[in-house]
Design an enzyme around this catalytic site. Structure first.
Site, short mmCIF file in Angstrom:
data_model
loop_
_atom_site.label_atom_id
_atom_site.label_comp_id
_atom_site.label_asym_id
_atom_site.label_seq_id
_atom_site.Cartn_x
_atom_site.Cartn_y
_atom_site.Cartn_z
N LYS A 197 -64.51 0.92 -53.97
CA LYS A 197 -63.77 0.09 -54.93
C LYS A 197 -63.65 0.82 -56.27
O LYS A 197 -64.63 1.27 -56.84
CB LYS A 197 -64.49 -1.24 -55.17
CG LYS A 197 -63.76 -2.14 -56.17
CD LYS A 197 -64.35 -3.52 -56.22
CE LYS A 197 -65.47 -3.68 -57.21
NZ LYS A 197 -65.01 -3.75 -58.62
N ASP A 251 -59.25 -2.52 -57.73
CA ASP A 251 -59.55 -3.85 -58.31
C ASP A 251 -59.10 -3.90 -59.76
O ASP A 251 -59.90 -3.79 -60.68
CB ASP A 251 -61.07 -4.09 -58.18
CG ASP A 251 -61.47 -5.48 -58.66
OD1 ASP A 251 -60.60 -6.36 -58.73
OD2 ASP A 251 -62.67 -5.67 -58.96
N LYS A 311 -56.99 -6.50 -60.79
CA LYS A 311 -56.76 -7.94 -61.07
C LYS A 311 -55.44 -8.17 -61.80
O LYS A 311 -55.41 -8.70 -62.92
CB LYS A 311 -57.93 -8.52 -61.87
CG LYS A 311 -59.26 -8.44 -61.13
CD LYS A 311 -60.38 -9.13 -61.89
CE LYS A 311 -61.69 -9.11 -61.14
NZ LYS A 311 -62.30 -7.78 -60.99
N ASP A 357 -49.29 -10.80 -64.21
CA ASP A 357 -48.16 -10.47 -65.09
C ASP A 357 -46.93 -11.14 -64.49
O ASP A 357 -47.03 -11.87 -63.51
CB ASP A 357 -48.01 -8.93 -65.17
CG ASP A 357 -47.39 -8.46 -66.49
OD1 ASP A 357 -46.45 -9.12 -66.97
OD2 ASP A 357 -47.84 -7.44 -67.02
N THR A 366 -66.03 -15.46 -62.15
CA THR A 366 -67.41 -15.98 -62.14
C THR A 366 -68.00 -16.02 -63.55
O THR A 366 -69.05 -16.61 -63.75
CB THR A 366 -68.30 -15.14 -61.20
OG1 THR A 366 -68.07 -13.76 -61.47
CG2 THR A 366 -67.99 -15.42 -59.75
N GLY A 420 -72.62 -2.62 -55.49
CA GLY A 420 -72.64 -1.54 -56.46
C GLY A 420 -74.03 -1.02 -56.69
O GLY A 420 -74.54 -0.18 -55.95
N ARG A 421 -74.70 -1.52 -57.73
CA ARG A 421 -75.96 -0.95 -58.20
C ARG A 421 -77.07 -0.85 -57.16
O ARG A 421 -77.83 0.13 -57.19
CB ARG A 421 -76.43 -1.71 -59.45
CG ARG A 421 -75.55 -1.39 -60.65
CD ARG A 421 -75.66 -2.43 -61.73
NE ARG A 421 -75.09 -3.70 -61.30
CZ ARG A 421 -75.05 -4.78 -62.07
NH1 ARG A 421 -75.55 -4.75 -63.29
NH2 ARG A 421 -74.50 -5.90 -61.63
#
Ligand code: C5P
Length: 226
Positions: free
Chosen positions: A30, A57, A59, A62, A113, A205-206
């Site tokens: 990603k 990603d 988002k 428009d 979120t 991710g982390r």
């Protein structure tokens, strides 16, 4: 079974490639707005050339013509998945879905979120909002407009599953093993739990990028997502 998508939340493309060189089992990566803004489309192309499925990603939210143009650029660049905000509206999502074609799956971001109910009510000019009901309502709009799936938190997977088609993608961040630090994520779930609830793609991710042995951590997540 779900795909594990590695969130490349790293400062530079060089950092990402050093990590990817060790990730032989990785199928999906990603790229978010930080790395895209720093490195540009050539970075995405380099990932695609390595045989990775790229989840872009950004988002998008428009006017329909602009989002359709961005979708076309992503499609032509070999991107496999990208995000649009469902609050952009049906016309925007339909224009995006038309442009995507079969090789690019567009997934909708519903309620961020980071919103709480008062903040969301204030942003949308409403009295009181049940955020879970709002997520479900926007999922219906996204499916009707022809999107491939939805991005949602682990706690929303079951509700989302109840309104989307069986073959829809349900893409879920906030994934942690029992021993992982939650970091800034307040709504988390384990990989097996998210898959059992109906997730098709897990964004991690982390817990992988910060692991002492990232390749082993990736393999463990892939095993738990089976
Ligand atoms: O490091 P961690 O596993 O928390 O990374 C999760 C990834 O998913 C990050 O790239 C984050 O921006 C993204 N994401 C999220 N929550 C959302 C939407 C996206 O954590 N609601």
């Amino acid at each position: 079974m779900a795909e594990v998508i590695l969130a490349l939340d790293l400062p530079t493309g060089g950092d990402a490639f050093r990590l990817l060189d060790r990730m032989l089992s990785l199928r999906w990566a990603k790229v978010g707005s930080v790395l895209m803004t720093r490195e540009g489309p050539s970075f995405v192309r380099a990932l695609v050339d390595r045989g990775l499925n790229v989840f872009l990603d950004l988002k998008w939210h428009d006017i329909p013509n602009t989002v359709a143009g961005a979708v076309a650029a992503a499609r032509d660049g070999g991107v496999a998945m990208a995000t649009v905000h469902t609050l952009g509206g049906s016309a925007m999502m339909q224009a995006a879905a038309r442009e995507a074609g079969p090789g690019l799956g567009l997934v909708g971001v519903t309620v961020l979120t980071s919103h709480d109910p008062p903040g969301y009510a204030s942003a949308t000019g409403r009295e009181a909002v049940d955020l879970q009901a709002e997520v479900v309502r926007q999922c219906g709009n996204a499916m009707a407009a022809g999107l491939r799936g939805i991005v949602c938190s682990p706690l929303e997977v079951a509700a989302v599953r109840s309104v989307v088609a069986d073959d829809a993608w349900v893409v879920v961040p906030g994934i942690r093993r029992a021993r992982d630090a939650s970091g800034d994520q307040s709504r988390t779930a384990g990989p097996a739990e998210a898959v059992a609830a109906g997730a098709t793609h897990l964004v991690v991710g982390r817990p992988i990028t910060a692991a002492a042995d990232p390749a082993a951590a990736l393999l463990e997540f892939q095993e738990l997502a089976r």
